[in-house]
Design an enzyme around this catalytic site. Sequence first.
Site, PDB file in Angstrom:
ATOM      1  N   GLY A  57       0.847  -1.188   0.000  1.00  0.00           N
ATOM      2  CA  GLY A  57       0.000   0.000   0.000  1.00  0.00           C
ATOM      3  C   GLY A  57       0.876   1.229   0.000  1.00  0.00           C
ATOM      4  N   CYS A  84       5.125  -6.237   1.808  1.00  0.00           N
ATOM      5  CA  CYS A  84       5.474  -4.815   1.768  1.00  0.00           C
ATOM      6  C   CYS A  84       4.758  -4.050   2.889  1.00  0.00           C
ATOM      7  CB  CYS A  84       5.193  -4.245   0.375  1.00  0.00           C
ATOM      8  SG  CYS A  84       6.015  -2.679   0.090  1.00  0.00           S
ATOM      9  N   TYR A  85       3.804  -3.198   2.561  1.00  0.00           N
ATOM     10  CA  TYR A  85       3.061  -2.510   3.627  1.00  0.00           C
ATOM     11  C   TYR A  85       2.455  -3.535   4.573  1.00  0.00           C
ATOM     12  CZ  TYR A  85      -0.544   0.354   5.906  1.00  0.00           C
ATOM     13  OH  TYR A  85      -1.335   0.993   6.832  1.00  0.00           O
ATOM     14  N   HIS A 171       8.082  -7.938  -3.246  1.00  0.00           N
ATOM     15  CA  HIS A 171       6.804  -8.315  -3.885  1.00  0.00           C
ATOM     16  C   HIS A 171       6.920  -9.678  -4.561  1.00  0.00           C
ATOM     17  CE1 HIS A 171       4.584  -4.579  -3.274  1.00  0.00           C
ATOM     18  NE2 HIS A 171       5.776  -4.000  -3.337  1.00  0.00           N
ATOM     19  N   GLU A 173       4.676 -11.434  -5.733  1.00  0.00           N
ATOM     20  CA  GLU A 173       3.675 -11.560  -6.802  1.00  0.00           C
ATOM     21  C   GLU A 173       4.182 -11.011  -8.137  1.00  0.00           C
ATOM     22  OE1 GLU A 173       3.745  -9.460  -4.366  1.00  0.00           O
ATOM     23  OE2 GLU A 173       2.719  -7.568  -4.769  1.00  0.00           O
ATOM     24  N   SER A 225     -22.384  -8.360 -26.575  1.00  0.00           N
ATOM     25  CA  SER A 225     -21.668  -7.322 -27.325  1.00  0.00           C
ATOM     26  C   SER A 225     -20.745  -7.957 -28.353  1.00  0.00           C
ATOM     27  CB  SER A 225     -20.834  -6.478 -26.372  1.00  0.00           C
ATOM     28  OG  SER A 225     -19.770  -7.257 -25.855  1.00  0.00           O
ATOM     29  N   ASP A 229     -16.199 -11.397 -22.687  1.00  0.00           N
ATOM     30  CA  ASP A 229     -16.957 -11.637 -21.455  1.00  0.00           C
ATOM     31  C   ASP A 229     -18.415 -12.014 -21.730  1.00  0.00           C
ATOM     32  OD1 ASP A 229     -14.586 -10.876 -20.376  1.00  0.00           O
ATOM     33  OD2 ASP A 229     -15.245  -8.873 -19.797  1.00  0.00           O
ATOM     34  N   SER A 230     -19.073 -11.240 -22.596  1.00  0.00           N
ATOM     35  CA  SER A 230     -20.483 -11.562 -22.827  1.00  0.00           C
ATOM     36  C   SER A 230     -20.617 -12.855 -23.635  1.00  0.00           C
ATOM     37  CB  SER A 230     -21.228 -10.399 -23.489  1.00  0.00           C
ATOM     38  OG  SER A 230     -20.689 -10.092 -24.741  1.00  0.00           O
ATOM     39  N   LYS A 367      -9.902 -12.130 -16.096  1.00  0.00           N
ATOM     40  CA  LYS A 367      -9.970 -12.232 -17.557  1.00  0.00           C
ATOM     41  C   LYS A 367      -9.344 -13.522 -18.098  1.00  0.00           C
ATOM     42  CE  LYS A 367     -11.157  -9.825 -21.228  1.00  0.00           C
ATOM     43  NZ  LYS A 367     -12.383  -9.020 -21.313  1.00  0.00           N
TER      44      LYS A 367
END
Length: 509
Positions: A57, A84-85, A171, A173, A225, A229-230, A367
């Site tokens: 953060g 980290c934070y 980090h 990640e 659309s 995703d749709s 995603k």
Amino acid sequence: MNHDVQKIIVLDFGGQYKELIARKVRALKVMSVIMSGDTPIERIQKENPIGIILTGGPHSVYKEDSLHADKALFDLGVPVLGICYGMQFMAHSLGGEVAPCAISEYGKTKTTIDTNSLLYKGIDTTTNTLMNHTDFVKRIPEGFVVTGHTKNCPVASMECPERKLYAVQYHPEADLSESGLDVIRNFLYEVCGAVGDYTIGDFIDKEIQRIREQVGDKHVVLGLSGGVDSSVTAAILERAIPDQVTCIFVNHGMMRKHEPEEVEAAFRGKHLKFVHVNAEKRFLDRLKGVTDPEQKRIIIGEEFVRVFEEESAEYEGSFLAQGTIYPDVVESGHASGAVIKSHHNVGGLPKETKFVGLVEPLRTLFKDEVRELGVLLGLPEEYVSRQPFPGPGLGVRCIGELTKDRLDILRDADYIYREELKNAGLKFDQYFAVLTSMRSVGVKGDGRTYGYVVALRAIHTTDFMTCEYAHIPYDVLDKITSRIVNEVKGVGRIVYDITGKPPATIEWE
Ligand code: XMP
């Protein structure tokens, strides 16, 4: 949400990497959920996590305005990994001391670690980690031991194995941390006792069951659309309730070349009702003479809602399905109580509707998981790995007035561009042509021409919040340029956009 799989809670303190952490955990086959750092302890317990990860953060833990979690979280007996934070918060909360660094560390940093720690099982004694901090843990809390250090950071990691509390200043990640994924894997499997029960395959069966229970014998209408995703939403609905789904595909006339046919083809032969509404003329009539980018977006959005409402009028009493995904619903950092917010991602659908409820099968997925799911559900790989396409479509890539002629010029130029990149075996995170409103003098044969300037854009990005332009080889640019100016009438000049974001945005409007 699947309640019967093991779960890690990622407590967010406003760091930019919260989604990266959650995705890495899922990639290691453990379900992860992001919650705000100040989520009440009872709410956390209700989720029954096997472990908790505290994110980084932007704040200093000793300052008044910093975000604090409930300290009781360290006494739950649930393993905690502070990053980290998150590490500084752990140290500060448990009686250690956090102070500004004499020398801040940014970037890849050689780190020496104690391989006796469970967190470092199987990792070399020295490894590169991504550091990014201006505060450091000056004194560790009682009962803790230091398990890693760098040249300028005496506590690169610390732990109290008896209480299952672990923390790293770097980090893990981030890909720049060489053994980062191993550190997270060790935390999950060695410390938290993960069994790896989260897979997308299981997700399908459970979600199908959930949809059936939610919907009963009612009908579901989906605004399709054509985006990933749709489309994946449509595919899972088809599996769950094949005879109860209607997909409404509104073609606003600002799709790419052959796109409406591609969308239809992906759904042809499936057990769902597919309604293709060709509203091209209607949209272009409303957009006549409009050149302001914001106005265009507003008109396209409004018209979309209107068309959708008209087309779905006969489905009163149905459910409305949406392709909302996890990043759309996660609210970050300083939440004022609410952990998530609802985000409508299909061009802003009607707020007050005659629908009886919302069906959002993908709202817990990232995603890349949505793409994986799409393939498992039988959508073509190429279809689900397509680059993002904005809701207003070519409307924001055709600078100036939107007419059928100008959109057709753009469609043709864009098609050639994409085709030649594909022929050259090049794939970028996003790439498209823009028809500018500028015309330029040229010469063809012996005659003067006065054609439009087309700009090409291709970018590298992971988060779409920032980007860098892609270095397309000159010979490929040559070929694209030659084909566009020769094959597309009305184009006289090609330029290549080499602006990053910031200061530019990815789209031109
Ligand atoms: P910008 O242009 O803001 O775009 O750098 C960031 C990403 O978002 C996409 N984009 C949109 N997507 N509706 C969408 O669904 C929109 O109105 C919209 N505008 C931009 C853009 O293509 C890029 O991937």
